[in-house]
Design a protein around this motif. Structure first.
Motif, PDB file in Angstrom:
ATOM      1  N   TRP A 124       0.820  -1.209   0.000  1.00 16.47           N
ATOM      2  CA  TRP A 124       0.000   0.000   0.000  1.00 16.47           C
ATOM      3  C   TRP A 124       0.853   1.258   0.000  1.00 16.47           C
ATOM      4  O   TRP A 124       1.736   1.430   0.830  1.00 16.47           O
ATOM      5  CB  TRP A 124      -0.899   0.010   1.242  1.00 16.47           C
ATOM      6  CG  TRP A 124      -2.060   0.972   1.150  1.00 16.47           C
ATOM      7  CD1 TRP A 124      -2.561   1.554   0.018  1.00 16.47           C
ATOM      8  CD2 TRP A 124      -2.847   1.463   2.228  1.00 16.47           C
ATOM      9  NE1 TRP A 124      -3.625   2.363   0.323  1.00 16.47           N
ATOM     10  CE2 TRP A 124      -3.819   2.330   1.671  1.00 16.47           C
ATOM     11  CE3 TRP A 124      -2.833   1.252   3.606  1.00 16.47           C
ATOM     12  CZ2 TRP A 124      -4.769   2.984   2.447  1.00 16.47           C
ATOM     13  CZ3 TRP A 124      -3.773   1.899   4.387  1.00 16.47           C
ATOM     14  CH2 TRP A 124      -4.734   2.746   3.817  1.00 16.47           C
ATOM     15  N   THR A 176      -5.355   0.293  -9.360  1.00 10.09           N
ATOM     16  CA  THR A 176      -4.915   0.706  -8.023  1.00 10.09           C
ATOM     17  C   THR A 176      -4.649   2.205  -7.916  1.00 10.09           C
ATOM     18  O   THR A 176      -4.511   2.718  -6.809  1.00 10.09           O
ATOM     19  CB  THR A 176      -3.644  -0.052  -7.584  1.00 10.09           C
ATOM     20  OG1 THR A 176      -2.574   0.243  -8.486  1.00 10.09           O
ATOM     21  CG2 THR A 176      -3.893  -1.543  -7.528  1.00 10.09           C
ATOM     22  N   ARG A 220      -3.428  -0.363 -12.932  1.00 12.91           N
ATOM     23  CA  ARG A 220      -2.885  -1.208 -11.860  1.00 12.91           C
ATOM     24  C   ARG A 220      -1.378  -1.028 -11.867  1.00 12.91           C
ATOM     25  O   ARG A 220      -0.677  -1.545 -12.738  1.00 12.91           O
ATOM     26  CB  ARG A 220      -3.277  -2.671 -12.066  1.00 12.91           C
ATOM     27  CG  ARG A 220      -2.904  -3.571 -10.880  1.00 12.91           C
ATOM     28  CD  ARG A 220      -3.564  -4.940 -11.005  1.00 12.91           C
ATOM     29  NE  ARG A 220      -3.038  -5.727 -12.102  1.00 12.91           N
ATOM     30  CZ  ARG A 220      -2.134  -6.691 -11.993  1.00 12.91           C
ATOM     31  NH1 ARG A 220      -1.649  -7.008 -10.810  1.00 12.91           N
ATOM     32  NH2 ARG A 220      -1.730  -7.361 -13.051  1.00 12.91           N
ATOM     33  N   ILE A 271      -7.455  -6.851  -4.781  1.00 13.04           N
ATOM     34  CA  ILE A 271      -7.278  -5.412  -4.710  1.00 13.04           C
ATOM     35  C   ILE A 271      -8.227  -4.886  -3.643  1.00 13.04           C
ATOM     36  O   ILE A 271      -9.434  -5.112  -3.699  1.00 13.04           O
ATOM     37  CB  ILE A 271      -7.584  -4.737  -6.057  1.00 13.04           C
ATOM     38  CG1 ILE A 271      -6.687  -5.303  -7.164  1.00 13.04           C
ATOM     39  CG2 ILE A 271      -7.441  -3.228  -5.948  1.00 13.04           C
ATOM     40  CD1 ILE A 271      -5.222  -5.061  -6.971  1.00 13.04           C
ATOM     41  N   ARG A 296      -9.859  -1.713  -2.140  1.00 12.35           N
ATOM     42  CA  ARG A 296     -10.093  -0.337  -2.593  1.00 12.35           C
ATOM     43  C   ARG A 296     -11.208   0.366  -1.827  1.00 12.35           C
ATOM     44  O   ARG A 296     -11.549   1.506  -2.137  1.00 12.35           O
ATOM     45  CB  ARG A 296     -10.458  -0.345  -4.080  1.00 12.35           C
ATOM     46  CG  ARG A 296     -11.685  -1.191  -4.359  1.00 12.35           C
ATOM     47  CD  ARG A 296     -12.030  -1.302  -5.822  1.00 12.35           C
ATOM     48  NE  ARG A 296     -13.246  -2.088  -5.993  1.00 12.35           N
ATOM     49  CZ  ARG A 296     -13.857  -2.270  -7.148  1.00 12.35           C
ATOM     50  NH1 ARG A 296     -13.366  -1.725  -8.245  1.00 12.35           N
ATOM     51  NH2 ARG A 296     -14.960  -2.992  -7.214  1.00 12.35           N
ATOM     52  N   HIS A 317      -4.117   5.504  -3.682  1.00  8.76           N
ATOM     53  CA  HIS A 317      -3.855   4.151  -4.176  1.00  8.76           C
ATOM     54  C   HIS A 317      -4.742   3.132  -3.467  1.00  8.76           C
ATOM     55  O   HIS A 317      -4.973   3.234  -2.254  1.00  8.76           O
ATOM     56  CB  HIS A 317      -2.404   3.747  -3.891  1.00  8.76           C
ATOM     57  CG  HIS A 317      -1.402   4.370  -4.799  1.00  8.76           C
ATOM     58  ND1 HIS A 317      -0.640   3.645  -5.686  1.00  8.76           N
ATOM     59  CD2 HIS A 317      -1.031   5.662  -4.968  1.00  8.76           C
ATOM     60  CE1 HIS A 317       0.172   4.459  -6.350  1.00  8.76           C
ATOM     61  NE2 HIS A 317      -0.053   5.692  -5.928  1.00  8.76           N
ATOM     62  N   ALA A 318      -5.206   2.151  -4.197  1.00 11.30           N
ATOM     63  CA  ALA A 318      -5.757   0.948  -3.574  1.00 11.30           C
ATOM     64  C   ALA A 318      -4.596   0.131  -3.009  1.00 11.30           C
ATOM     65  O   ALA A 318      -3.429   0.343  -3.345  1.00 11.30           O
ATOM     66  CB  ALA A 318      -6.535   0.127  -4.591  1.00 11.30           C
ATOM     67  N   VAL A 344      -3.031  -3.882  -2.189  1.00 16.04           N
ATOM     68  CA  VAL A 344      -3.060  -5.260  -2.698  1.00 16.04           C
ATOM     69  C   VAL A 344      -2.820  -6.179  -1.504  1.00 16.04           C
ATOM     70  O   VAL A 344      -1.857  -5.974  -0.749  1.00 16.04           O
ATOM     71  CB  VAL A 344      -1.989  -5.498  -3.775  1.00 16.04           C
ATOM     72  CG1 VAL A 344      -2.157  -6.885  -4.390  1.00 16.04           C
ATOM     73  CG2 VAL A 344      -2.040  -4.424  -4.849  1.00 16.04           C
TER      74      VAL A 344
END
Length: 682
Positions: free
Chosen positions: A418, A628, A640, A657, A659, A672-673, A675
């Motif tokens: 992140w 993302t 992404r 993901i 989010r 940003h998202a 992962v």
């Protein structure tokens, strides 16, 4: 998406809001307006591009009779400088109401009184309105980007008051604008189904305000912050306003909108009270308040009802992020395909408060719940004071699943990647960082690779009780671990943060937390929604920036420290480059017509034997695009650039993901998202 309308039918789950006495009185609502200082306020909707037919409207009041060259009313905000749309469709230019893309300008000089302003497009003609009168039009049609209120860039920040912001996917006729400009929107509005953004600021908090018609994984709630995100100037705020003649509904309470909101976060085996579905009910009026009598919960699409021990129902207050959990109708029921909870005789009635009310359906999972199984459900019917309604449903969310519990098996670890965006301060230093910490806790991650820590890393490590490896407390990269970290010297500390993590079972993992340089000629990851771009230029940019960085990282910070060819190895970070696995011919419609693109950095990772954990678990790039950056902006959902790559003696069990907030319907703390990948170390 199903429309919202009253229906007749069976019911199931009874719920309520704040307890009141028999006289059925609730707190009155007072008109509040947004106050902006013209200096450093940053209020974003995050809404994406709207084309075809649309209308924007608001009430505004300048703080004086002096205007900057351009002051924003409804504009695009950050990352909105695209050639495919107008990012300044409703502004004040040199003291006159103006729509930039259509070049429409009022001839009436604005003053410091309240004025209703609007602009619309019917697909052929764009029209500008002031105080219920058309003041300009032109035979032109264009797309718009209404991503911010009262700001585009810092120099455009509005000074004064704003209220009743409305964003429509239709062109409202003049007669409708005149009829409704002086009153709040109600469900009886003839174009209600086309309303996609409604901000009256009644529920405004320091960090956010609810979009009263928001739905899906991104409801486009207002995010409140500063352009100078490290500064200390006052953020935008609200205050009661008596001089605006908006007449609020104080009569018999009535339903405005009800929406079903799903949780995208997976729930661990054996977890208790996990958020499953939230119901947002918005009502107007104070007399004879409505009660939520019954609610039907449909679990017929659940993959395995035996994964669930109990289902609970809670009232959680009037904000999406809340510590309140008031359980109603006992202590849960056994899961069945159709559940019915009805308020029993003698139970207290709880009534809707004016504005937003939230109810949460939560699940207790069994210890033997099967990882990967889908957790699917819906609320097809609710009953308010004896009348049945169908809440609006949405399919715009990632499926929730049963997750592995990493506490049961020492070979299972969860890794979270992140970029928290300038130290997590964009919702305010305290509020923003608290949300970052809450999200990391909710992820149950064992290892976190973080970028843009910038002063937050010590606070986060202390809150989590994790080991931390970072160059300094104010540096970019921060590697957190539940397990001890043996530091490895970095060849370039701003881009590479390597270490060896030893698990409780004695197994070692080589981890590198990284940030790679981004293409900026152009910055295609944020500007791809423009016409006339050349992806070959993107490839060439990446070849001289991110590819150079990752090659250096692997050669200097990975290969010399691998104790064996099959040593478990993870490289995770913000690569600032997209993947050739995402940008294919199939996904051209998702990428503004561009594709396939041979991004060299992702291709290089494949040649080095690294696997993209998310794409491995989600191989259909059309169904699981997984953008993302920047997940909070509607025009940037398909880039992404954050990855968790791996190789060696380990395998992926799941990857997702992340989010949306762990508190359903709350605002996201970063651009940003994240992962989240679950591994088994072999």
């Amino acid at each position: 998406m199903k429309p919202f309308y009253p229906i007749i039918g069976a019911i199931t789950l009874a719920c309520f809001a704040t307890t009141v006495q028999a006289q059925q009185k609730v707190s009155p609502i007072q008109n509040k307006v947004l106050i902006m200082d013209g200096l450093d306020n940053d209020v974003r909707t995050g809404m994406g591009i709207i084309d075809g037919k649309w209308t924007l409207e608001a009430w505004i009041k300048g703080d004086d009779n002096t205007w900057k060259p351009e002051e924003a009313i409804i504009t695009g905000g950050e990352y909105s400088d695209l050639n495919s749309c107008d990012n300044m469709p409703l502004i004040i230019k040199d003291g006159y109401l103006y729509s930039k893309g259509a070049n429409l300008k009022s001839s009436i000089k604005m003053d410091d009184a309240w004025h209703h302003v609007a602009v619309s497009c019917d697909g052929r003609t764009t029209r500008l309105f002031l105080d219920g009168k058309e003041v300009a039009h032109r035979d032109t049609a264009l797309a718009i980007l209404p991503g911010a209120i009262g700001v585009n860039e810092k120099k455009h920040t509005f000074g004064g008051s704003i209220d009743e912001v409305r964003i429509w996917r239709t062109a409202l006729p003049l007669s409708t604008l005149q009829r409704w400009k002086d009153t709040p929107i109600e469900r009886t509005h003839p174009s209600f189904r086309y309303l996609i953004g409604y901000y009256n600021f009644e529920d405004f908090t320091e960090s956010m305000s609810v979009n009263w018609v928001g739905k899906g994984h991104q409801s486009y709630h207002l995010r409140n912050g500063r352009n100078d995100y490290y500064g200390n100037k006052p953020m935008a705020f609200v205050k009661p306003q008596d001089d605006l003649h908006i007449v609020h509904h104080h009569g018999k309470q009535k339903l405005f909108h009800a929406t079903v909101l799903h949780n995208e976060w997976d729930l661990e085996q054996g977890s208790k009270g996990g958020q499953f579905i939230k119901l947002r009910i918005i009502v107007q009026g104070t007399d004879k308040p409505l009660s939520l009598d019954q609610l039907e919960l449909d679990l017929s699409a659940m993959e395995n009802l035996k994964d669930i021990d109990k289902v609970h129902l809670y009232y959680t207050g009037q904000q999406p992020k809340s510590s309140l959990r008031q359980e109603i109708f006992g202590r849960g029921q056994k899961a069945e395909s159709k559940l019915r909870f009805i308020r029993q005789k003698g139970e207290p009635i709880q009534y809707m408060q004016p504005g937003v009310n939230y109810f949460l359906v939560a699940l207790d999972l069994t210890e033997n719940a099967i990882p990967g199984n889908k957790l699917v459900g819906n609320i097809p019917i609710i009953q308010l004071s004896g009348k049945k309604h169908s809440p609006e449903l949405s399919t715009d969310y990632a499926t929730q699943r049963v997750a592995y519990s990493n506490g049961k098996n020492n070979d299972i670890i969860k890794v979270l990647q992140w970029n928290i965006w300038h130290g997590g301060v964009h919702l305010g230093k305290t509020e923003g960082r608290n949300r970052v910490i809450d999200l990391i806790r909710a992820s149950q991650a064992d290892i976190i690779t973080m970028q843009e820590g910038y002063g937050a890393q010590d606070t986060i490590a202390q809150a989590l009780g994790f080991h931390l490896q970072t160059k300094s407390a104010k540096d970019n990269l921060a590697l957190f671990s539940r397990f001890p970290i043996d530091k490895i010297p970095s060849s370039e500390s701003f881009k590479s943060n390597p270490g060896i993590i030893k698990l409780n079972n004695g197994k070692k993992i080589l981890v590198n937390d990284c940030w790679l340089r981004y293409a900026y000629r152009p910055e295609y990851t944020s500007s791809y929604a423009s016409y006339g771009l050349n992806p070959k230029v993107w490839e060439a940019e990446d070849a001289t920036l991110s590819l150079v960085d990752i090659t250096n990282l692997i050669n200097k910070d990975i290969l010399p420290h691998q104790e064996s060819p099959d040593m478990p190895t993870i490289i995770a970070g913000d690569f600032n480059s997209c993947s050739h696995l995402d940008w294919t011919d199939r996904t051209k419609p998702l990428h503004f017509g561009y594709g396939a693109v041979n991004f060299p950095t992702s291709q290089y990772m494949a040649t080095q034997g690294f696997k993209d954990s998310f794409r491995e678990q989600n191989p259909d790039e059309l169904k699981y695009q997984g953008g993302t950056t920047a997940v909070i902006y509607g025009q940037m959902q398909m880039s992404r650039i954050d990855f968790i790559y791996y190789k060696g003696k380990m395998r992926t069990l799941s990857s997702k993901i992340v989010r949306s907030s762990p508190d359903i319907d709350d605002v996201w703390a970063s651009d940003h998202a994240a992962v989240l990948t679950t591994f088994q170390v072999l």
